[in-house]
Design an enzyme around this catalytic site. Structure first.
Site, PDB file in Angstrom:
ATOM      1  N   SER A   9      58.120  50.450 165.337  1.00  0.00           N
ATOM      2  CA  SER A   9      56.748  50.623 165.826  1.00  0.00           C
ATOM      3  C   SER A   9      56.316  49.373 166.581  1.00  0.00           C
ATOM      4  O   SER A   9      56.241  48.283 166.007  1.00  0.00           O
ATOM      5  CB  SER A   9      55.799  50.872 164.656  1.00  0.00           C
ATOM      6  OG  SER A   9      54.466  50.753 165.115  1.00  0.00           O
ATOM      7  N   HIS A  34      58.653  53.814 168.604  1.00  0.00           N
ATOM      8  CA  HIS A  34      57.458  54.451 168.038  1.00  0.00           C
ATOM      9  C   HIS A  34      56.199  53.803 168.618  1.00  0.00           C
ATOM     10  O   HIS A  34      56.011  52.588 168.542  1.00  0.00           O
ATOM     11  CB  HIS A  34      57.479  54.303 166.520  1.00  0.00           C
ATOM     12  CG  HIS A  34      56.418  55.064 165.795  1.00  0.00           C
ATOM     13  ND1 HIS A  34      56.540  56.400 165.477  1.00  0.00           N
ATOM     14  CD2 HIS A  34      55.207  54.692 165.332  1.00  0.00           C
ATOM     15  CE1 HIS A  34      55.450  56.806 164.839  1.00  0.00           C
ATOM     16  NE2 HIS A  34      54.618  55.778 164.736  1.00  0.00           N
ATOM     17  N   ASP A  36      52.077  53.911 168.636  1.00  0.00           N
ATOM     18  CA  ASP A  36      50.904  54.367 167.888  1.00  0.00           C
ATOM     19  C   ASP A  36      49.671  54.386 168.773  1.00  0.00           C
ATOM     20  O   ASP A  36      49.201  53.346 169.222  1.00  0.00           O
ATOM     21  CB  ASP A  36      50.670  53.433 166.693  1.00  0.00           C
ATOM     22  CG  ASP A  36      51.737  53.615 165.631  1.00  0.00           C
ATOM     23  OD1 ASP A  36      51.879  54.732 165.131  1.00  0.00           O
ATOM     24  OD2 ASP A  36      52.446  52.626 165.321  1.00  0.00           O
ATOM     25  N   MET A  38      45.776  55.115 168.890  1.00  0.00           N
ATOM     26  CA  MET A  38      44.604  55.234 168.010  1.00  0.00           C
ATOM     27  C   MET A  38      43.327  55.187 168.843  1.00  0.00           C
ATOM     28  O   MET A  38      43.235  54.391 169.776  1.00  0.00           O
ATOM     29  CB  MET A  38      44.591  54.087 166.999  1.00  0.00           C
ATOM     30  CG  MET A  38      45.884  53.963 166.200  1.00  0.00           C
ATOM     31  SD  MET A  38      45.720  52.753 164.898  1.00  0.00           S
ATOM     32  CE  MET A  38      47.445  52.595 164.380  1.00  0.00           C
ATOM     33  N   HIS A  67      53.005  58.736 168.542  1.00  0.00           N
ATOM     34  CA  HIS A  67      52.261  59.168 167.362  1.00  0.00           C
ATOM     35  C   HIS A  67      50.771  59.128 167.684  1.00  0.00           C
ATOM     36  O   HIS A  67      50.172  58.062 167.744  1.00  0.00           O
ATOM     37  CB  HIS A  67      52.620  58.210 166.207  1.00  0.00           C
ATOM     38  CG  HIS A  67      51.908  58.479 164.925  1.00  0.00           C
ATOM     39  ND1 HIS A  67      51.955  57.601 163.859  1.00  0.00           N
ATOM     40  CD2 HIS A  67      51.139  59.525 164.523  1.00  0.00           C
ATOM     41  CE1 HIS A  67      51.237  58.101 162.855  1.00  0.00           C
ATOM     42  NE2 HIS A  67      50.734  59.249 163.238  1.00  0.00           N
ATOM     43  N   MET A  69      47.115  59.354 166.860  1.00  0.00           N
ATOM     44  CA  MET A  69      46.122  59.316 165.780  1.00  0.00           C
ATOM     45  C   MET A  69      44.764  59.393 166.464  1.00  0.00           C
ATOM     46  O   MET A  69      43.997  58.429 166.506  1.00  0.00           O
ATOM     47  CB  MET A  69      46.283  58.033 164.961  1.00  0.00           C
ATOM     48  CG  MET A  69      47.475  58.097 164.018  1.00  0.00           C
ATOM     49  SD  MET A  69      48.008  56.476 163.483  1.00  0.00           S
ATOM     50  CE  MET A  69      49.066  56.061 164.857  1.00  0.00           C
ATOM     51  N   MET A 140      52.891  60.399 156.612  1.00  0.00           N
ATOM     52  CA  MET A 140      52.333  59.051 156.547  1.00  0.00           C
ATOM     53  C   MET A 140      52.459  58.531 155.116  1.00  0.00           C
ATOM     54  O   MET A 140      52.022  59.200 154.173  1.00  0.00           O
ATOM     55  CB  MET A 140      50.854  59.053 156.957  1.00  0.00           C
ATOM     56  CG  MET A 140      50.589  59.266 158.436  1.00  0.00           C
ATOM     57  SD  MET A 140      51.448  58.127 159.531  1.00  0.00           S
ATOM     58  CE  MET A 140      50.791  56.541 158.980  1.00  0.00           C
ATOM     59  N   ASP A 174      56.408  56.991 157.863  1.00  0.00           N
ATOM     60  CA  ASP A 174      55.747  55.934 158.626  1.00  0.00           C
ATOM     61  C   ASP A 174      54.735  55.228 157.737  1.00  0.00           C
ATOM     62  O   ASP A 174      53.807  55.851 157.230  1.00  0.00           O
ATOM     63  CB  ASP A 174      55.057  56.596 159.834  1.00  0.00           C
ATOM     64  CG  ASP A 174      54.365  55.611 160.756  1.00  0.00           C
ATOM     65  OD1 ASP A 174      54.520  54.394 160.579  1.00  0.00           O
ATOM     66  OD2 ASP A 174      53.664  56.089 161.671  1.00  0.00           O
TER      67      ASP A 174
END
Ligand code: DX5
Ligand code: ZN
Length: 215
Positions: A9, A34, A36, A38, A67, A69, A140, A174
């Site tokens: 990540s 990976h 993330d 957000m 990913h 979120m 998660m 994760d």
């Protein structure tokens, strides 16, 4: 057992030296990268968005494991596909029940992999029926939002029933993953390990990736 997929990540990378830090994990043998995303609403943190992913795509050699979120993921799927996502995962909690299957199918219609993710308090039984359509389940093992949190063992227990029902599904974990917690998840049936602080915080990144691969 399936081949393990290591997905570092970049949340724990140095964003001012992102290309260097991507190359570092590629040289160490990482399988996926990976990323993330957000939005400050679905989770209490804001990270990176579409333009940064498009730039990463120009320098990364390995598949981009994105990913999301974010709230209303359906609004942004196409942009994230165009930016270069190879695996695109959204959260079950961010969409209505009636939208889950259509969103999975929409992602797959672009010829990329679709992932469905659940937060720690969502029971895996609630989404089991959707997993026949998904390429990946992301469990998660911390509350989404930040790197460097403690692994929640009870979340990893969700791997087993999912694996029993779906032998070909990619199961990714994760949050708080290191050589010890990664081994536990692998034992329960996980295929893919995401790790941020364990890899980027290591003195020897090469060794950290190797340790995860050998769990
Ligand atoms: C957290 C993110 C993770 C995070 C993991 O919401 O989804 O991908 O980077 O970080 P570590 O491995 O440090 O727990
Ligand atoms: Zn993540």
């Amino acid at each position: 057992m399936s081949k393990i997929i290591i997905s570092p990540s970049i949340l724990s990378a140095d964003f001012a030296n992102l290309e260097r830090d991507i190359k570092r994990v590629e040289c160490a043998g990482a399988d996926w990268l990976h990323i993330d995303v957000m939005d400050g609403h679905f989770v209490p943190n804001i990270t990176i968005g579409v333009p940064v992913i498009a730039s990463i795509k120009k320098v990364a050699q390995i598949p981009l494991d994105v990913h999301l979120m974010i709230e209303n993921p359906q609004k942004y799927i196409e942009s994230f596909v165009k930016a270069g996502s190879n695996i695109l995962t959204f959260h079950y909690e961010a969409v209505g029940n009636s939208e889950v299957i259509s969103l999975i199918r929409f992602i797959k219609s672009f010829g990329i992999k679709a992932g469905l993710s659940i937060k720690p308090h969502t029971p895996v039984s609630e989404i089991m029926k959707y997993l026949s359509e998904a390429d990946m389940l992301l469990i998660m093992t911390v509350e989404p939002g930040f790197g460097g949190q403690k692994f929640m063992e009870e979340c990893a227990e969700k791997i087993k029933p999912a694996r029993e029902n779906y032998t070909d599904l990619i199961i990714q974990v994760d949050g708080g993953i290191n050589a010890v917690t990664g081994k536990f998840c692998r034992y329960l049936g996980a295929d893919s390990l995401v790790a941020g602080s364990y890899i980027y915080g290591a003195d020897d990144i090469q060794k950290a990736v190797k340790m995860l691969r050998e769990v």
